[in-house]
Design a protein around this motif. Structure first.
Motif, PDB file in Angstrom:
ATOM      1  N   ARG A  65      -3.930   5.201 -17.993  1.00 48.67           N
ATOM      2  CA  ARG A  65      -2.661   4.798 -17.724  1.00 48.67           C
ATOM      3  C   ARG A  65      -2.406   4.957 -16.477  1.00 48.67           C
ATOM      4  O   ARG A  65      -0.983   3.752 -16.177  1.00 48.67           O
ATOM      5  N   HIS A  66      -3.841   4.209 -16.103  1.00 47.97           N
ATOM      6  CA  HIS A  66      -3.492   3.950 -14.422  1.00 47.97           C
ATOM      7  C   HIS A  66      -2.973   3.329 -13.767  1.00 47.97           C
ATOM      8  O   HIS A  66      -4.186   2.215 -14.016  1.00 47.97           O
ATOM      9  N   LYS A  67      -2.163   2.908 -12.822  1.00 47.74           N
ATOM     10  CA  LYS A  67      -2.232   1.468 -12.488  1.00 47.74           C
ATOM     11  C   LYS A  67      -2.303   1.239 -10.701  1.00 47.74           C
ATOM     12  O   LYS A  67      -2.373   2.266 -10.070  1.00 47.74           O
ATOM     13  N   VAL A  68      -3.228   0.191 -10.797  1.00 47.59           N
ATOM     14  CA  VAL A  68      -3.696   0.156  -9.764  1.00 47.59           C
ATOM     15  C   VAL A  68      -2.704  -1.161  -8.801  1.00 47.59           C
ATOM     16  O   VAL A  68      -3.139  -2.607  -9.454  1.00 47.59           O
ATOM     17  N   ILE A  69      -1.976  -1.396  -7.751  1.00 49.62           N
ATOM     18  CA  ILE A  69      -1.830  -1.967  -7.358  1.00 49.62           C
ATOM     19  C   ILE A  69      -1.361  -3.086  -6.160  1.00 49.62           C
ATOM     20  O   ILE A  69      -1.993  -1.847  -5.128  1.00 49.62           O
ATOM     21  N   GLN A  70      -1.311  -4.102  -6.138  1.00 49.18           N
ATOM     22  CA  GLN A  70      -2.232  -4.843  -4.913  1.00 49.18           C
ATOM     23  C   GLN A  70      -0.943  -5.073  -3.505  1.00 49.18           C
ATOM     24  O   GLN A  70      -0.258  -5.350  -4.188  1.00 49.18           O
ATOM     25  N   LEU A  71      -1.311  -4.122  -2.549  1.00 48.61           N
ATOM     26  CA  LEU A  71      -0.302  -4.568  -1.828  1.00 48.61           C
ATOM     27  C   LEU A  71      -0.732  -5.236   0.008  1.00 48.61           C
ATOM     28  O   LEU A  71      -0.429  -4.659   1.138  1.00 48.61           O
ATOM     29  N   GLY A  72      -1.692  -6.159   0.014  1.00 46.55           N
ATOM     30  CA  GLY A  72      -2.507  -6.308   0.802  1.00 46.55           C
ATOM     31  C   GLY A  72      -1.382  -6.749   1.813  1.00 46.55           C
ATOM     32  O   GLY A  72      -1.784  -7.450   3.160  1.00 46.55           O
ATOM     33  N   PHE A  73      -0.141  -7.236   2.101  1.00 49.42           N
ATOM     34  CA  PHE A  73       0.703  -7.891   2.564  1.00 49.42           C
ATOM     35  C   PHE A  73       0.909  -7.133   3.522  1.00 49.42           C
ATOM     36  O   PHE A  73       0.595  -7.319   4.485  1.00 49.42           O
ATOM     37  N   LEU A  74       0.379  -5.742   3.394  1.00 49.02           N
ATOM     38  CA  LEU A  74       1.109  -4.662   4.830  1.00 49.02           C
ATOM     39  C   LEU A  74      -0.506  -4.759   5.400  1.00 49.02           C
ATOM     40  O   LEU A  74      -0.035  -4.723   6.545  1.00 49.02           O
ATOM     41  N   LYS A  75      -1.403  -5.305   5.345  1.00 52.56           N
ATOM     42  CA  LYS A  75      -2.233  -5.285   5.975  1.00 52.56           C
ATOM     43  C   LYS A  75      -2.284  -6.347   6.459  1.00 52.56           C
ATOM     44  O   LYS A  75      -2.448  -6.130   8.041  1.00 52.56           O
ATOM     45  N   GLU A  76      -1.842  -7.242   6.675  1.00 57.31           N
ATOM     46  CA  GLU A  76      -1.292  -8.383   6.994  1.00 57.31           C
ATOM     47  C   GLU A  76      -0.017  -8.219   8.019  1.00 57.31           C
ATOM     48  O   GLU A  76      -0.315  -8.969   9.265  1.00 57.31           O
ATOM     49  N   PHE A  77       0.762  -7.568   7.454  1.00 53.56           N
ATOM     50  CA  PHE A  77       1.922  -7.032   8.264  1.00 53.56           C
ATOM     51  C   PHE A  77       1.872  -6.546   9.943  1.00 53.56           C
ATOM     52  O   PHE A  77       1.451  -6.484  10.985  1.00 53.56           O
TER      53      PHE A  77
END
Length: 241
Positions: A65-77
């Protein structure tokens, strides 16, 4: 591995793989919730914590049930020592780095909008699966100056969730559970030890190496907490101060 509740009550746990969020896993399990951990990959310097989060989810029998969500734009910011390699992580052995933002009490490790994004996405996940609560390991005492770890922030987000979701407008809003908010790090660790929280699977270091550095602010708070709790920190450190 622990015994796991398989009942009908569901909770989403924002799981970083660190000490606080893993303690929240233990608390949510003890309260009888079926655990739905969610972890965010935002290009953080300490990406090793993603492996820790997976190990913690497996320990609690929640890996499916573990979800890993990609939010790579935070590194771009950028804008944070955790996402921008040109900004040094504050080091207790290098006092000059603590004056990198003399005009602000908010440290350079603050990631702009991080918990606001995390809670928004966790709300979507919680509503989709019918979870009644979201657990997040924010703390008002050892919160390191982050504005998005304060109780007033959590209250405001809950208010928005109540009017922004179907379950909210239908009278069954999702709660944000912050069980650690008034505890010192030592109190968190004592509670976690009573619940047999697997601290050996966690990391708190901002530098993201196989061995924790022992000198960044996060390592320092963790080590101080274990010392005050009268407990040995089970993870490896390059240095202990």
């Amino acid at each position: 591995m622990s015994n796991h509740n398989q009942g009908g009550r569901k909770a989403v746990i924002i799981l970083s793989g660190g000490l606080d969020s893993t303690t929240c896993m233990g608390i949510a399990q003890a309260k009888g919730y079926k655990l739905y951990p969610i972890t965010f990959d935002y290009g953080q310097r300490h990406r090793i914590e993603l492996d820790n989060a997976r190990a913690v989810a497996e320990h609690y029998g929640a890996q499916g049930r573990h979800k890993v969500i990609q939010l790579g734009f935070l590194k771009e910011f950028g804008g944070s020592a955790l996402t921008d390699d040109s900004i040094a992580v504050p080091d207790t052995t290098k006092a000059a780095e603590h004056t990198a933002q003399p005009e602000s009490d908010i440290p350079v490790t603050y990631v702009p909008g991080r918990n606001l994004l995390f809670l928004s996405i966790a709300t979507s996940y919680a509503e989709a699966i019918g979870a009644e609560a979201i657990f997040i390991g924010v703390n008002a005492l050892d919160y390191s100056g982050y504005p998005d770890c304060r109780p007033e922030f959590i209250r405001k987000v809950e208010e928005v969730m109540a009017v922004a979701t179907r379950v909210g407008v239908e009278g069954g809003p999702i709660r944000i559970e912050t069980p650690l908010t008034e505890w010192t790090k030592a109190e968190i660790i004592r509670q976690g030890n009573m619940l047999q929280v697997p601290y050996h699977l966690t990391t708190s270091c901002y530098n993201g190496q196989a061995e924790a550095c022992g000198v960044c602010d996060s390592c320092r708070l963790r080590l101080k907490g274990f010392a005050e709790a009268g407990s040995a920190d089970p993870i490896a450190y390059r240095a202990r101060h």
